[in-house]
Design an enzyme around this catalytic site. Structure first.
Site, PDB file in Angstrom:
ATOM      1  N   HIS A 190       0.862  -1.175   0.000  1.00 36.59           N
ATOM      2  CA  HIS A 190       0.000   0.000   0.000  1.00 36.59           C
ATOM      3  C   HIS A 190       0.903   1.231   0.000  1.00 36.59           C
ATOM      4  O   HIS A 190       2.129   1.113  -0.028  1.00 36.59           O
ATOM      5  CB  HIS A 190      -0.950  -0.022   1.201  1.00 36.59           C
ATOM      6  CG  HIS A 190      -0.272   0.030   2.537  1.00 36.59           C
ATOM      7  ND1 HIS A 190       0.603  -0.949   2.970  1.00 36.59           N
ATOM      8  CD2 HIS A 190      -0.331   0.945   3.547  1.00 36.59           C
ATOM      9  CE1 HIS A 190       1.054  -0.649   4.184  1.00 36.59           C
ATOM     10  NE2 HIS A 190       0.490   0.507   4.549  1.00 36.59           N
ATOM     11  N   HIS A 230       1.235   3.966   2.217  1.00 35.63           N
ATOM     12  CA  HIS A 230       1.629   4.736   3.380  1.00 35.63           C
ATOM     13  C   HIS A 230       3.138   4.976   3.330  1.00 35.63           C
ATOM     14  O   HIS A 230       3.895   4.141   2.815  1.00 35.63           O
ATOM     15  CB  HIS A 230       1.232   4.013   4.669  1.00 35.63           C
ATOM     16  CG  HIS A 230      -0.219   4.191   5.019  1.00 35.63           C
ATOM     17  ND1 HIS A 230      -0.913   3.333   5.851  1.00 35.63           N
ATOM     18  CD2 HIS A 230      -1.115   5.156   4.641  1.00 35.63           C
ATOM     19  CE1 HIS A 230      -2.160   3.751   5.974  1.00 35.63           C
ATOM     20  NE2 HIS A 230      -2.309   4.842   5.258  1.00 35.63           N
ATOM     21  N   ASP A 253       5.670   4.779   5.268  1.00 33.07           N
ATOM     22  CA  ASP A 253       6.663   3.838   5.794  1.00 33.07           C
ATOM     23  C   ASP A 253       6.860   2.628   4.891  1.00 33.07           C
ATOM     24  O   ASP A 253       7.720   1.790   5.152  1.00 33.07           O
ATOM     25  CB  ASP A 253       6.320   3.394   7.218  1.00 33.07           C
ATOM     26  CG  ASP A 253       4.939   2.762   7.343  1.00 33.07           C
ATOM     27  OD1 ASP A 253       4.071   3.053   6.504  1.00 33.07           O
ATOM     28  OD2 ASP A 253       4.723   1.973   8.284  1.00 33.07           O
ATOM     29  N   HIS A 254       6.083   2.565   3.786  1.00 33.01           N
ATOM     30  CA  HIS A 254       6.217   1.446   2.855  1.00 33.01           C
ATOM     31  C   HIS A 254       6.714   1.864   1.469  1.00 33.01           C
ATOM     32  O   HIS A 254       6.989   0.999   0.643  1.00 33.01           O
ATOM     33  CB  HIS A 254       4.885   0.711   2.715  1.00 33.01           C
ATOM     34  CG  HIS A 254       4.474   0.006   3.959  1.00 33.01           C
ATOM     35  ND1 HIS A 254       4.607  -1.356   4.142  1.00 33.01           N
ATOM     36  CD2 HIS A 254       3.961   0.497   5.118  1.00 33.01           C
ATOM     37  CE1 HIS A 254       4.178  -1.677   5.354  1.00 33.01           C
ATOM     38  NE2 HIS A 254       3.782  -0.571   5.964  1.00 33.01           N
ATOM     39  N   HIS A 277      -6.871  -3.139   5.592  1.00 35.76           N
ATOM     40  CA  HIS A 277      -6.230  -2.009   6.266  1.00 35.76           C
ATOM     41  C   HIS A 277      -7.132  -0.786   6.070  1.00 35.76           C
ATOM     42  O   HIS A 277      -8.201  -0.886   5.461  1.00 35.76           O
ATOM     43  CB  HIS A 277      -4.834  -1.789   5.667  1.00 35.76           C
ATOM     44  CG  HIS A 277      -3.959  -0.882   6.478  1.00 35.76           C
ATOM     45  ND1 HIS A 277      -3.966  -0.861   7.850  1.00 35.76           N
ATOM     46  CD2 HIS A 277      -3.033   0.044   6.096  1.00 35.76           C
ATOM     47  CE1 HIS A 277      -3.090   0.024   8.282  1.00 35.76           C
ATOM     48  NE2 HIS A 277      -2.513   0.594   7.231  1.00 35.76           N
ATOM     49  N   HIS A 333       7.077  -5.734  11.147  1.00 38.29           N
ATOM     50  CA  HIS A 333       6.322  -4.482  11.229  1.00 38.29           C
ATOM     51  C   HIS A 333       5.949  -4.141  12.669  1.00 38.29           C
ATOM     52  O   HIS A 333       4.799  -3.887  13.008  1.00 38.29           O
ATOM     53  CB  HIS A 333       5.067  -4.557  10.344  1.00 38.29           C
ATOM     54  CG  HIS A 333       4.504  -3.208  10.011  1.00 38.29           C
ATOM     55  ND1 HIS A 333       3.570  -2.574  10.799  1.00 38.29           N
ATOM     56  CD2 HIS A 333       4.744  -2.369   8.984  1.00 38.29           C
ATOM     57  CE1 HIS A 333       3.247  -1.406  10.271  1.00 38.29           C
ATOM     58  NE2 HIS A 333       3.960  -1.256   9.148  1.00 38.29           N
TER      59      HIS A 333
END
Length: 301
Positions: A61, A63, A65-66, A138, A265
């Protein structure tokens, strides 16, 4: 043989002792990366692996942090004189998000092929393996991934001789290729036994437990799954923000009958994941607390 490395195991933000969650695999001279948070390319460098063979980058996805480490990684790959096309796979909006990030990395010496996942599940054949994306739960659209490498049946020379197949064709048929020769079509199934067990790994993060995870992780050799919280009192927080606890991940591993579970994670507040593992292993004994650069060389049985 498949090399698997959990480059980082952190969620939300990189820490001095923990990089953000990213997974890298190597197979047959090609590398695949799932997610690319801030610091991912440093983790790759620390591991001693190369940027240049990365042919596929997948995103669960969008976000930060990814995906926030992507511009720097692309620049590094360009500086490594990569010229071959790069494939990117992710939820809808992939090309828009990546091109927005590329404002700071506009010039690349290689083309990018964007594939946006359609529907709840989609399967791709890439670089000699099969990659399946499946939707999870999510607070934005998010997918997990299963990677499978098939293994053909064992070559049977007696069958080849009984069918009067010249020995010069055996090697080609053994590789899974068909041949038209001497007025007939020779196919691999004429000389190969039943398919043997291959290799399967499943990676999922930033989600609540879902039926789709159990179904797609079924009998995986390695299941890498989010465990945001180890503290049992944070179960309600996991529900609120659509993440998972260690114990929910362990139950998924048990239900999916996987061989091994790696947790990843972690919340930034998590300092010592290992202290919760005794309770986790009561649910699923073959569970491990993921660590940065944790890796395994997976071989066919």
């Amino acid at each position: 043989m498949l090399d698997v490395c959990l480059l980082g195991c952190g969620g939300m933000m990189p820490l001095p002792y923990r990089w953000l969650t990213a997974l890298m695999t190597r197979f047959n001279g090609s590398s695949l990366l799932i997610d690319c948070g801030e610091g991912t390319q440093i983790a790759i460098k620390e591991k001693g692996w190369s940027f240049k063979p990365i042919d596929v980058i997948c995103f669960t996805h969008y976000h930060g942090d990814h995906i926030s480490g992507l511009p720097g990684l692309l620049l590094t790959m360009g500086n490594a004189e990569r010229r071959e096309p790069l494939t990117m796979i992710g939820p809808k909006g992939l090309e828009y998000v990546v091109n927005a990030l590329r404002v700071i990395a506009p010039e690349l010496p290689f083309p990018i092929n964007f594939i946006e996942i359609e529907g709840a599940e989609q399967t791709f054949e890439l670089e000699g393996y099969r990659l399946k994306a499946f939707r999870v739960n999510h607070n934005i659209q998010c997918y997990g991934y299963t990677l499978e490498i098939d293994r053909a049946g064992k070559f049977d020379p007696e069958r080849a001789m009984c069918q009067e197949i010249p020995q010069k064709y055996w090697g080609i048929l053994q590789k899974g290729e068909s041949i038209e020769a001497d007025g007939r079509v020779l196919t691999p199934d004429m000389v190969l036994g039943p398919a043997r067990k291959g290799i399967k790994i499943t990676y999922t993060t930033d989600t609540r437990p879902t039926k789709s995870i159990v179904e797609n992780a079924k009998k995986s050799d390695l299941f890498i799954c989010e465990g945001m919280y180890g503290e049992k009192e944070k179960a309600a927080k996991a529900v609120e923000y659509k993440h998972m606890t260690f114990y929910e991940a362990a139950q998924l591993a048990k239900d999916a009958q996987v061989k091994e579970l790696w947790l990843t994670h972690y919340s930034p507040s998590m300092t010592r994941a290992e202290i919760y593992m005794d309770e986790v292993r009561k649910i699923f004994p073959a569970a491990k607390a993921g660590k940065d650069k944790m890796s395994v060389e997976m071989k066919f049985e």
